[in-house]
Design a protein around this motif. Structure first.
Motif, PDB file in Angstrom:
ATOM      1  N   ARG A  23       2.100  -1.451   8.540  1.00  0.00           N
ATOM      2  CA  ARG A  23       0.986  -0.783   9.202  1.00  0.00           C
ATOM      3  C   ARG A  23      -0.239  -0.702   8.289  1.00  0.00           C
ATOM      4  O   ARG A  23      -1.321  -0.400   8.754  1.00  0.00           O
ATOM      5  N   CYS A  24      -0.060  -0.911   6.990  1.00  0.00           N
ATOM      6  CA  CYS A  24      -1.169  -0.710   6.054  1.00  0.00           C
ATOM      7  C   CYS A  24      -2.001  -1.953   5.794  1.00  0.00           C
ATOM      8  O   CYS A  24      -3.220  -1.876   5.722  1.00  0.00           O
ATOM      9  N   THR A  25      -1.344  -3.079   5.563  1.00  0.00           N
ATOM     10  CA  THR A  25      -2.047  -4.196   4.910  1.00  0.00           C
ATOM     11  C   THR A  25      -2.662  -5.205   5.855  1.00  0.00           C
ATOM     12  O   THR A  25      -3.472  -6.024   5.418  1.00  0.00           O
ATOM     13  N   GLY A  26      -2.250  -5.203   7.128  1.00  0.00           N
ATOM     14  CA  GLY A  26      -2.705  -6.295   7.984  1.00  0.00           C
ATOM     15  C   GLY A  26      -2.111  -7.628   7.549  1.00  0.00           C
ATOM     16  O   GLY A  26      -2.560  -8.676   7.992  1.00  0.00           O
ATOM     17  N   TYR A  27      -1.120  -7.583   6.669  1.00  0.00           N
ATOM     18  CA  TYR A  27      -0.294  -8.727   6.244  1.00  0.00           C
ATOM     19  C   TYR A  27      -1.001  -9.717   5.324  1.00  0.00           C
ATOM     20  O   TYR A  27      -0.358 -10.482   4.614  1.00  0.00           O
ATOM     21  N   THR A  28      -2.327  -9.738   5.323  1.00  0.00           N
ATOM     22  CA  THR A  28      -3.050 -10.812   4.639  1.00  0.00           C
ATOM     23  C   THR A  28      -2.659 -10.932   3.167  1.00  0.00           C
ATOM     24  O   THR A  28      -2.382 -12.024   2.669  1.00  0.00           O
TER      25      THR A  28
ATOM     26  N   GLU B 169      -1.694  -1.686  21.757  1.00  0.00           N
ATOM     27  CA  GLU B 169      -1.077  -0.376  21.562  1.00  0.00           C
ATOM     28  C   GLU B 169      -1.542   0.629  22.605  1.00  0.00           C
ATOM     29  O   GLU B 169      -2.741   0.794  22.813  1.00  0.00           O
TER      30      GLU B 169
ATOM     31  N   ALA C  48      -6.433  -4.841  11.551  1.00  0.00           N
ATOM     32  CA  ALA C  48      -5.166  -5.031  12.269  1.00  0.00           C
ATOM     33  C   ALA C  48      -4.917  -3.862  13.227  1.00  0.00           C
ATOM     34  O   ALA C  48      -4.540  -4.060  14.385  1.00  0.00           O
ATOM     35  N   GLN C  49      -5.140  -2.643  12.755  1.00  0.00           N
ATOM     36  CA  GLN C  49      -4.947  -1.478  13.633  1.00  0.00           C
ATOM     37  C   GLN C  49      -5.949  -1.484  14.786  1.00  0.00           C
ATOM     38  O   GLN C  49      -5.637  -1.057  15.902  1.00  0.00           O
TER      39      GLN C  49
ATOM     40  N   GLN D 205       0.865  -1.188   0.000  1.00  0.00           N
ATOM     41  CA  GLN D 205       0.000   0.000   0.000  1.00  0.00           C
ATOM     42  C   GLN D 205       0.897   1.233   0.000  1.00  0.00           C
ATOM     43  O   GLN D 205       1.250   1.741  -1.055  1.00  0.00           O
TER      44      GLN D 205
ATOM     45  N   GLN E 241      -8.492  -5.285   5.714  1.00  0.00           N
ATOM     46  CA  GLN E 241      -7.482  -6.090   6.432  1.00  0.00           C
ATOM     47  C   GLN E 241      -6.614  -5.194   7.315  1.00  0.00           C
ATOM     48  O   GLN E 241      -6.354  -5.494   8.476  1.00  0.00           O
ATOM     49  N   GLY E 242      -6.152  -4.092   6.751  1.00  0.00           N
ATOM     50  CA  GLY E 242      -5.245  -3.215   7.491  1.00  0.00           C
ATOM     51  C   GLY E 242      -5.927  -2.508   8.639  1.00  0.00           C
ATOM     52  O   GLY E 242      -5.356  -2.336   9.715  1.00  0.00           O
TER      53      GLY E 242
ATOM     54  N   MET F 139       3.064  -2.652  17.976  1.00  0.00           N
ATOM     55  CA  MET F 139       2.095  -2.736  16.874  1.00  0.00           C
ATOM     56  C   MET F 139       1.949  -4.196  16.446  1.00  0.00           C
ATOM     57  O   MET F 139       2.872  -4.987  16.598  1.00  0.00           O
ATOM     58  N   PRO F 140       0.778  -4.541  15.908  1.00  0.00           N
ATOM     59  CA  PRO F 140       0.544  -5.951  15.561  1.00  0.00           C
ATOM     60  C   PRO F 140       1.504  -6.452  14.483  1.00  0.00           C
ATOM     61  O   PRO F 140       1.841  -5.745  13.538  1.00  0.00           O
TER      62      PRO F 140
ATOM     63  N   ILE G 275       7.276  -4.828  10.447  1.00  0.00           N
ATOM     64  CA  ILE G 275       5.989  -4.185  10.723  1.00  0.00           C
ATOM     65  C   ILE G 275       5.447  -3.627   9.414  1.00  0.00           C
ATOM     66  O   ILE G 275       6.131  -2.879   8.716  1.00  0.00           O
TER      67      ILE G 275
ATOM     68  N   GLN H  77      -0.154   6.644  15.226  1.00  0.00           N
ATOM     69  CA  GLN H  77      -0.520   6.226  13.874  1.00  0.00           C
ATOM     70  C   GLN H  77       0.452   5.175  13.336  1.00  0.00           C
ATOM     71  O   GLN H  77       0.055   4.292  12.589  1.00  0.00           O
TER      72      GLN H  77
END
Lengths: 159, 764
Positions: free
Chosen positions: A136-141, B674, B665-666, A99, B661-662, B693-694, A134, B193
């Motif tokens: 932060r955008c994609t949630g890794y999926t 967090e 996760a946040q 992303q 998805q993202g 952070m995850p 890490i 963030q």
């Protein structure tokens, strides 16, 4: 204290003069060799954005002394152009595995290293390989989906 | 439809994967200096002396600036309360006091350390309670004198600012006749963030002209803020945009830009680069605010809510960033989702001696939804009702009236979303599984959310090659509106390939105003501007070739790079021919359009203070989650997570999937890991090692359902997507853990210690 440094990076040997004894590999790559594809996220080995391969193994270049990297083969994200890397890059693009992209070069090299040593990782093995990065955008999926496509374990689905 | 609803590869993907994408972080300009900021070490105090002489004399130092270098202006988005450098008073740990530019970063670091700063520490208020205590020291004794923007009236009583009170009739009467009054509180923490590219900028300030190179979420606002700080006409400020390494709201306000600018001016116009190191970035980010929400509902025996009160206090920190309207979300979310009698809503921001808070994805909706859905679970427990059945029976219906008097005629989508989640994750089965699995819990929650309506502008120019350049003041924070969705919109209208559209880097000298990458707005609002501009371009082309094709303009269709006479399909020209011909006919093949979501007429309500005036483009969403709790470690594992998101019309399903998805996760990060904790005004977490952070092992693959109910005011019916999927996540996780362990929680994040303590209390 500064000294001469010869690095074997992306298949080329480069000699730099006047590199501080405590210079990190990251700073040499970014600021002396101007290879900006290796990113800096935290400078403390937490985020993995600066990951490079040293003799094929992923390393946080922000924590690695540049002089200790002499006599070793260093690869950065910009240099990985073999068939496997190209397949992975195409799969990441197709699945939405990037992303904002700032973490992506680090993740890319980690995954190339994974696939070189394990051509058929399980989803859990992919997640474990990414444990030092890490995003932060994609949630890794979608990153994981891309790897599973390359290895043909298309268990995951992506829209 | 060729492009709408498809997921073409992002044109920026390969560059990002291989490290070729250019971020401002990577920028180097000849003659560039490196900068460092000296920051306050105390939460409150007075500057007794500030001596920069030693620093100025050091080798390699080119400029040192402090408040004394002026101008003595204040800046602010709503309330104009923020100085560039602390002058006399310091109000938070990390507040800028001076800045240095030098030939190298090392020299700048040494010089900053050589500045002699003497601060007399003063009394600080660093928590909501301290700030609101009678006789508390005032963070801004002069608050009443501050100017505001947009003609807003921002009330200030002590440290409490931007208050809101909505007080309809009938609340007291309902409470008087209630079967029971149910009360819940929840406290939310600060969330960083956590964008991977820390904030940075390069500025060149010479001859009253300021150029800034930066990846920023809201260049139009940044320009205005810089104009305020330097008492400069906005026309003299030019922002050059770059690929943005994540934002999530954290790059909507000013960051390093004005400091780099002040230093550049002092250094005779040399370019100055200021990069926040990670600890610094985390320490002063305009993070999600810490908050306290209290809900009280008067219920009857069946659990119907006769009336409700919601009180919300949000920690503003020491200066007001973009928060003025945030408390008023309580008036919307407090009565959202499920039918409820009259709602009395009170909210306010609280000035404290802490780093200023600001927007993060989903803004205050995240904690408000956690509060509401926790409260609903509580009501269900009291009246002995199944949590899903209770919700579904009481969903708000079409005709629901918001606190501002807006009538929602599509609220039935909420019922569709509950049904869609049920089809994927059957509640009764999940509940049965949870009953036989020790320490498993389930949760379900909903949200009604809106899309930021601020204006966007797009200019399109078709070249003789048939390619289109798209110039806009909008930016792509990574979520893909420019990389994908807006190109798809333009390609669809013009019948060309998405790969024939180029989006040059943002340049405020060439682009129009844009409301910024916030509130899910870019694809919808700027996207609608793009659609309108594309329609205009299309009619220029149509007029040029209509007679040649023997058709009226209306009879022409645009697809596959051709313009075709719909009646006689053999009569066709390529877009390239048409473009050439149009030029000959005198068409500029340049078109531009502006769009803003039109305001909805609302009936006045009995409110005082700042209230978000309307709820633009409502969207409706339901989330379901299943967690397992480890009784030995207290760790929580999210086993299953289902999102039903209403998107209006899916422009790019893959990018929507990625947003969801993202965001989840946040949201899991906010629910479980967090927290920026404050101890006497200092953050406990000062690095990414401490701020958790995850990671890939923490996050499940989210199951995604999208619903499409096209919007009147979005391109092809699209509605904003980015924010809603984070909002219900902490609510779902909290309720699922409470279901697993037998009691609920009064603060986020829910740590392993909290879980173990709950298990201990609940042990037979």
């Amino acid at each position: 204290m500064s000294q001469k440094l010869t690095l074997r990076i992306n298949g080329h040997a480069t000699t730099l003069l006047d590199v501080a004894a405590d210079a990190t590999l990251l700073d040499v790559i970014r600021d002396r060799l101007h290879l900006k594809g290796t990113k800096e996220g935290c400078r403390e080995g937490e985020c993995g954005a600066c990951t490079v391969l040293i003799d094929g193994a992923p390393v946080d270049s922000c924590l690695f002394n540049a002089h200790s990297a002499q006599e070793h083969d260093i690869e950065t994200a910009d240099s990985l152009k073999d068939v496997l890397a190209n397949e992975l890059a195409a799969a990441l693009a197709k699945h939405g595995g990037t992303q904002c992209g700032f973490c992506t070069p680090g993740i890319f090299v980690v995954l190339v290293a994974l696939l070189r040593r394990n051509a058929d990782p399980t989803e859990q093995e992919v997640r474990r390989a990414l444990d030092g990065n890490i995003c932060r955008c994609t949630g890794y999926t979608q990153i994981i989906d891309a790897v599973l496509q390359v290895t043909d374990r298309s268990a995951g689905r992506s829209a | 439809m060729t492009w709408i609803g498809s997921s073409p590869v992002r044109p920026d993907a390969d560059d990002k994967i291989r490290g070729r994408a250019m971020y401002a972080f990577d920028l180097a300009i000849d003659g560039m200096l490196f900068a460092r900021v000296l920051r306050s070490p105390v939460p409150a105090g007075r500057i007794v002396s500030l001596d920069t002489r030693r620093a100025r004399a050091m080798p390699g130092v080119r400029a040192v600036v402090t408040a004394a270098d002026g101008p003595a202006t204040l800046a602010g988005e709503f309330l104009i309360d923020t100085p560039l450098f602390a002058h006399e008073s310091v109000r938070y740990v990390g507040e800028p006091i001076a800045a240095v530019a030098a030939d190298t970063l090392e020299a700048a670091n040494i010089a900053v350390a050589a500045i002699a700063l003497d601060i007399a520490s003063g009394p600080a208020v660093t928590t909501l309670d301290e700030a609101l205590a009678p006789g508390a020291p005032l963070v801004h004794p002069d608050a009443a004198t501050y100017a505001t923007q947009y003609g807003l009236i921002i009330r200030c009583e002590g440290n409490l600012v931007a208050q809101l009170l909505v007080d309809p009739d009938g609340v007291n009467q309902a409470f008087a006749k209630a079967y029971q009054v149910v009360e819940d509180t929840i406290e939310g923490q600060r969330q960083y963030q956590g964008y991977l590219e820390s904030r940075n900028a390069v500025a060149t300030f010479t001859d009253e002209r300021l150029e800034v190179h930066v990846g920023h979420q809201h260049s139009s606002a940044l320009r205005e803020r810089l104009a305020q700080f330097f008492a400069l006409d906005v026309e003299r400020i030019r922002i050059h945009g770059y690929t943005i390494g994540g934002g999530f709201g954290g790059k909507l306000e000013f960051g390093p830009e004005p400091y780099a600018a002040a230093l550049s001016r002092a250094a005779g116009g040399r370019p100055v680069k200021l990069v926040f190191d990670r600890g610094e970035d985390l320490g002063i980010a305009t993070c999600r605010e810490n908050s306290r929400v209290r809900l009280r509902s008067a219920i009857d025996r069946a659990g119907n809510v006769l009336a409700r009160e919601i009180d919300v206090l949000l920690d503003n920190g020491a200066y007001m960033m973009d928060q003025a309207l945030s408390p008023s979300l309580a008036a919307y979310i407090g009565a959202a989702n499920y039918q409820c009698g009259p709602l009395r809503a009170r909210g306010g921001l609280v000035y404290t001696n802490t780093p200023p808070t600001g927007a993060m994805r989903g803004v205050t909706g995240v904690i408000l939804t956690a509060a509401l859905e926790k409260h609903v679970d509580h009501i269900c427990r009291i009246v002995g009702r199944d949590r899903r059945a209770y919700r579904v029976e009481r969903l708000v219906q079409d005709g629901y009236v918001t606190p501002s008097g807006q009538v929602l005629d599509d609220a039935h989508i909420l019922a569709d979303a509950f049904a869609a989640v049920e089809a994927k994750a059957n509640w009764a089965e999940a509940r049965a599984r949870a009953r036989v699995t020790p320490l498993r819990g389930i949760g379900i929650a909903a949200v009604m959310w809106c899309v930021n309506p601020s204006p966007g502008h797009v200019k399109l120019r078709m070249n003789a090659s048939g390619r289109v350049e798209l110039v806009t003041g909008a930016n792509d924070n990574g979520s893909g509106p420019l990389a994908t969705a807006i190109r798809q919109i333009v390609a669809e209208v013009l019948g060309i390939s998405v790969f024939s559209i180029d989006v040059p880097a943002l340049d405020t000298a060439a682009s129009g105003y844009d409301g910024g990458s916030q509130g899910s707005r870019t694809t919808q609002v700027t996207g609608e501007a793009a659609r309108c501009a594309a329609l205009e371009l299309r009619s220029q082309l149509a007029r040029a070739v209509a007679s040649q094709l023997g058709a009226s303009v209306e009879q022409l269709t645009f697809s596959e790079n051709q313009i075709v006479n719909a009646e006689q399909p053999l009569k066709r020209v390529t877009i390239i021919e048409a473009a050439r011909q149009a030029r000959v006919c005198g068409a500029s093949l340049t078109a531009e359009a502006t769009f803003a979501t039109p305001p909805v007429a609302c009936t006045p309500v009995s409110a005082s203070g700042l209230l978000i005036p309307f709820f633009p483009t409502p969207t409706y969403h339901v989330h379901f989650g299943e967690v397992d709790v480890d009784p030995v470690t207290g760790n929580v594992y999210v086993r299953r997570y289902v999102v039903c998101q209403e998107v209006g019309r899916a422009i790019n399903p893959r990018e929507i999937y990625g947003q969801i998805q993202g965001a989840v996760a946040q949201g899991i990060g906010y629910a479980l890991y967090e927290s920026l904790r404050l101890r006497e005004g200092h953050y406990v977490e000062q690095s990414l090692e401490a701020y958790r952070m995850p990671l890939a092992l923490d996050i499940p693959r989210v199951e995604v359902i999208t619903l499409e109910h096209p919007a009147m005011d979005g391109p092809f019916g699209a509605k904003g997507v980015g924010e809603p999927p984070i909002i219900p996540v902490p609510a779902v996780i909290l309720n699922a853990i409470a279901d697993a362990v037998g009691e609920s929680f009064e603060r986020l994040p829910i740590t392993p210690q909290d879980v173990l303590a709950a298990l201990y209390r609940q042990a037979p």
